[in-house]
Motif scaffolding. Structure first.
Motif, PDB file in Angstrom:
ATOM      1  N   ARG A 390     -17.719  -1.622   6.031  1.00 31.45           N
ATOM      2  CA  ARG A 390     -16.581  -2.252   6.726  1.00 31.45           C
ATOM      3  C   ARG A 390     -15.742  -3.056   5.739  1.00 31.45           C
ATOM      4  N   ASP A 391     -16.426  -3.799   4.851  1.00 32.00           N
ATOM      5  CA  ASP A 391     -15.669  -4.565   3.862  1.00 32.00           C
ATOM      6  C   ASP A 391     -14.971  -3.647   2.864  1.00 32.00           C
ATOM      7  N   LEU A 392     -15.632  -2.508   2.541  1.00 32.08           N
ATOM      8  CA  LEU A 392     -15.001  -1.579   1.595  1.00 32.08           C
ATOM      9  C   LEU A 392     -13.719  -0.978   2.175  1.00 32.08           C
ATOM     10  N   GLN A 393     -13.663  -0.805   3.520  1.00 38.88           N
ATOM     11  CA  GLN A 393     -12.468  -0.228   4.115  1.00 38.88           C
ATOM     12  C   GLN A 393     -11.243  -1.122   3.911  1.00 38.88           C
ATOM     13  N   TYR A 394     -11.467  -2.422   3.799  1.00 35.99           N
ATOM     14  CA  TYR A 394     -10.329  -3.312   3.567  1.00 35.99           C
ATOM     15  C   TYR A 394      -9.721  -3.102   2.183  1.00 35.99           C
ATOM     16  N   ILE A 395     -10.529  -2.477   1.285  1.00 33.89           N
ATOM     17  CA  ILE A 395      -9.943  -2.111  -0.012  1.00 33.89           C
ATOM     18  C   ILE A 395      -8.788  -1.139   0.195  1.00 33.89           C
ATOM     19  N   ARG A 396      -8.932  -0.257   1.194  1.00 31.65           N
ATOM     20  CA  ARG A 396      -7.856   0.703   1.480  1.00 31.65           C
ATOM     21  C   ARG A 396      -6.611  -0.012   1.981  1.00 31.65           C
ATOM     22  N   PHE A 397      -6.782  -0.986   2.868  1.00 33.28           N
ATOM     23  CA  PHE A 397      -5.615  -1.757   3.332  1.00 33.28           C
ATOM     24  C   PHE A 397      -4.960  -2.481   2.155  1.00 33.28           C
ATOM     25  N   ASN A 398      -5.816  -3.108   1.325  1.00 32.19           N
ATOM     26  CA  ASN A 398      -5.268  -3.812   0.166  1.00 32.19           C
ATOM     27  C   ASN A 398      -4.561  -2.868  -0.786  1.00 32.19           C
ATOM     28  N   GLY A 399      -5.152  -1.667  -0.950  1.00 36.67           N
ATOM     29  CA  GLY A 399      -4.545  -0.680  -1.848  1.00 36.67           C
ATOM     30  C   GLY A 399      -3.170  -0.247  -1.359  1.00 36.67           C
ATOM     31  N   MET A 400      -3.055  -0.035  -0.032  1.00 38.00           N
ATOM     32  CA  MET A 400      -1.748   0.361   0.519  1.00 38.00           C
ATOM     33  C   MET A 400      -0.740  -0.767   0.367  1.00 38.00           C
ATOM     34  N   LEU A 401      -1.138  -2.001   0.657  1.00 33.54           N
ATOM     35  CA  LEU A 401      -0.222  -3.125   0.573  1.00 33.54           C
ATOM     36  C   LEU A 401       0.213  -3.380  -0.868  1.00 33.54           C
ATOM     37  N   ILE A 402      -0.784  -3.467  -1.770  1.00 32.88           N
ATOM     38  CA  ILE A 402      -0.458  -3.758  -3.169  1.00 32.88           C
ATOM     39  C   ILE A 402       0.297  -2.593  -3.796  1.00 32.88           C
ATOM     40  N   GLY A 403      -0.121  -1.369  -3.442  1.00 34.43           N
ATOM     41  CA  GLY A 403       0.579  -0.192  -3.968  1.00 34.43           C
ATOM     42  C   GLY A 403       2.028  -0.153  -3.496  1.00 34.43           C
ATOM     43  N   GLY A 404       2.221  -0.458  -2.196  1.00 39.32           N
ATOM     44  CA  GLY A 404       3.582  -0.462  -1.662  1.00 39.32           C
ATOM     45  C   GLY A 404       4.449  -1.504  -2.331  1.00 39.32           C
ATOM     46  N   LEU A 405       3.904  -2.712  -2.493  1.00 43.09           N
ATOM     47  CA  LEU A 405       4.670  -3.761  -3.159  1.00 43.09           C
ATOM     48  C   LEU A 405       4.971  -3.402  -4.610  1.00 43.09           C
ATOM     49  N   ALA A 406       3.998  -2.790  -5.273  1.00 41.72           N
ATOM     50  CA  ALA A 406       4.217  -2.386  -6.667  1.00 41.72           C
ATOM     51  C   ALA A 406       5.285  -1.298  -6.745  1.00 41.72           C
ATOM     52  N   GLY A 407       5.259  -0.338  -5.795  1.00 45.13           N
ATOM     53  CA  GLY A 407       6.262   0.731  -5.790  1.00 45.13           C
ATOM     54  C   GLY A 407       7.653   0.195  -5.507  1.00 45.13           C
ATOM     55  N   LEU A 408       7.737  -0.732  -4.547  1.00 42.84           N
ATOM     56  CA  LEU A 408       9.018  -1.331  -4.214  1.00 42.84           C
ATOM     57  C   LEU A 408       9.571  -2.112  -5.406  1.00 42.84           C
ATOM     58  N   THR A 409       8.698  -2.865  -6.078  1.00 41.52           N
ATOM     59  CA  THR A 409       9.127  -3.646  -7.251  1.00 41.52           C
ATOM     60  C   THR A 409       9.605  -2.719  -8.362  1.00 41.52           C
ATOM     61  N   LEU A 410       8.860  -1.652  -8.578  1.00 38.97           N
ATOM     62  CA  LEU A 410       9.256  -0.710  -9.631  1.00 38.97           C
ATOM     63  C   LEU A 410      10.593  -0.050  -9.300  1.00 38.97           C
ATOM     64  N   HIS A 411      10.814   0.306  -8.034  1.00 33.66           N
ATOM     65  CA  HIS A 411      12.078   0.922  -7.618  1.00 33.66           C
ATOM     66  C   HIS A 411      13.240  -0.036  -7.858  1.00 33.66           C
ATOM     67  N   ILE A 412      13.057  -1.305  -7.498  1.00 39.24           N
ATOM     68  CA  ILE A 412      14.123  -2.300  -7.698  1.00 39.24           C
ATOM     69  C   ILE A 412      14.438  -2.453  -9.175  1.00 39.24           C
ATOM     70  N   LEU A 413      13.409  -2.488 -10.014  1.00 39.95           N
ATOM     71  CA  LEU A 413      13.623  -2.627 -11.463  1.00 39.95           C
ATOM     72  C   LEU A 413      14.382  -1.424 -12.027  1.00 39.95           C
ATOM     73  N   LEU A 414      13.988  -0.229 -11.609  1.00 37.33           N
ATOM     74  CA  LEU A 414      14.605   0.970 -12.136  1.00 37.33           C
ATOM     75  C   LEU A 414      16.069   1.076 -11.711  1.00 37.33           C
ATOM     76  N   VAL A 415      16.339   0.690 -10.460  1.00 43.27           N
ATOM     77  CA  VAL A 415      17.698   0.863  -9.936  1.00 43.27           C
ATOM     78  C   VAL A 415      18.615  -0.256 -10.396  1.00 43.27           C
ATOM     79  N   HIS A 416      18.140  -1.497 -10.212  1.00 43.13           N
ATOM     80  CA  HIS A 416      19.039  -2.622 -10.420  1.00 43.13           C
ATOM     81  C   HIS A 416      19.005  -3.202 -11.850  1.00 43.13           C
TER      82      HIS A 416
END
Length: 420
Positions: A390-416
């Motif tokens: 059950r605790d390991l499954q939260y790694i997946r939630f964290n991975g999606m959240l951190i991955g999404g934030l990292a992708g959004l940050t990278l997109h902003i850097l590349l574009v702007h």
């Protein structure tokens, strides 16, 4: 078979798994919708970047979590199903870890010192019902214990060892120490009193007096015997001897007692230096131990002991049980009233148990390793997943959240910033 608590954990695990999978699916759906509508709504590019990175992070963490317990999608991917494939190594490492850390001398002793063994003994022994029950149990077992000792040859072995120890033990020093103890305590004067009383009883015996008279008569000239001089002389001797013995008994400072004192102490000093005395004592000991009657006496004592134990065990009021119960109660009282004794008991228990654990910790480690190796693989995986999955499954939630934030940050850097 899982217990109710483990089944509850598995239910929670499945629920979290479903939520994590739905979140991953949502990221994929959002990514597809955002990409499709991006030409009409350019700002959806940020949403698409977030959803894309979140989906990738979620998939990566899903793979990592699943690879611990099984092969993802059943594919034979290397370095997956890590726990099932390494069951033996996990078992060995777990056994070694417990042996080296949990069963190390320092933590074991520290934990044992926290326990009050003497206090537990006092509480248990102070319960009259418990002590009486234990005493009755031991009393009932006494005949069987004695019979087992006899059948196993332990009785003969013990008798043989006692005889060997007696032969090795020098009796002469013990006899001399006993004599010196008598002299130091003044008890040797009681020995003199006993000798005097024995002489008085002897001289009061008519047969003994008649034997002495005949002996005196034999030594006297015939002419004196005609006038019954033997009886006269004997009466004088007996009267004088009786008066002397009464004087000695009544006077602790009598000259004869002083002479006996000098004689007794001089005799002890003399025999302490006498090799002949020692040799005679040892010879007497060997003669005594070699007597066949000694073995017969030992057998008779053993038979009497067995008969008493059997009779006592069948009795409703067992003497052994009563004495043992009283002994246990006295032990509890002594422990309660003697702080030093309690401390010694606790220290002894800590020392004994620490030594036992130190001697057996390797065997305990091997036992744990063998038990883990023998566990059902599917059951083992299920149990581990139920407790930590059950605790390991939260790694997946964290991975999606951190991955999404990292992708959004990278997109902003590349574009702007970089204008790509």
């Amino acid at each position: 078979m899982l217990n109710p608590e483990e089944r509850r954990k598995l239910y929670e695990l499945r629920r979290v798994k479903l939520l994590a999978t739905l979140a991953l699916a949502l990221c994929v759906v959002v990514l597809i919708v955002a990409k499709l509508l991006e030409p009409r709504f350019p700002w959806l590019a940020y949403v698409a970047a977030f959803a894309e990175a979140a989906a990738i992070g979620g998939l990566a963490d899903w793979y990592a979590v699943v690879a611990l317990f099984r092969r993802p999608l059943g594919l034979p991917i290397p370095h997956t199903a890590i726990i099932p494939r390494n069951q033996d190594r996990i078992a060995e490492n777990l056994g070694a870890f417990i042996e080296e850390n949990f069963l190390a001398p320092a933590p074991v002793e520290a934990k044992l010192r926290e326990l009050d063994f003497a206090g537990e003994m006092i509480a248990w022994l102070s319960d009259r019902d418990k002590t009486e029950a234990l005493a009755r149990f031991v009393a009932r077992l006494a005949p069987q214990m004695l019979a087992a000792m006899e059948e196993s040859g332990l009785k003969d072995f013990a008798a043989e060892r006692v005889a060997i120890q007696l032969r090795k033990t020098e009796i002469a020093p013990l006899a001399l120490e006993l004599a010196e103890g008598l002299a130091e305590g003044g008890r040797h004067q009681k020995l003199l009193d006993g000798v005097i009383e024995a002489l008085q009883r002897f001289l009061a015996d008519e047969a003994a007096v008649e034997a002495i008279r005949r002996r005196v008569a034999e030594e006297l000239p015939t002419v004196l015997n005609i006038f019954r001089a033997d009886a006269l002389i004997l009466r004088r001797i007996l009267k004088t001897a009786g008066a002397l013995m009464e004087e000695v008994k009544a006077d602790p400072e009598h000259a004869l007692r002083q002479e006996f004192e000098v004689f007794f102490r001089a005799y002890i000093r003399r025999v302490k230096r006498s090799r002949t005395f020692r040799a005679r004592i040892e010879a007497a000991k060997e003669t005594f131990l070699a007597r066949p009657e000694l073995a017969q006496i030992a057998d008779q004592l053993w038979a009497a002991l067995r008969a008493f134990a059997e009779k006592d065990a069948a009795s409703e009021s067992s003497q052994i049980a009563e004495r043992l119960a009283a002994l246990l109660t006295d032990m509890a009282r002594a422990l309660r009233d003697e702080p030093k004794l309690r401390a010694d008991v606790n220290a002894g228990m800590v020392s004994a148990l620490s030594a036992f654990v130190a001697a057996q910790k390797a065997a305990i480690g091997r036992f744990i390793a063998e038990q883990v190796k023998g566990w059902d693989l599917a059951q083992l995986t299920l149990l581990i997943e139920a407790n930590i999955g059950r605790d390991l499954q939260y790694i997946r939630f964290n991975g999606m959240l951190i991955g999404g934030l990292a992708g959004l940050t990278l997109h902003i850097l590349l574009v702007h910033v970089f204008g790509i």
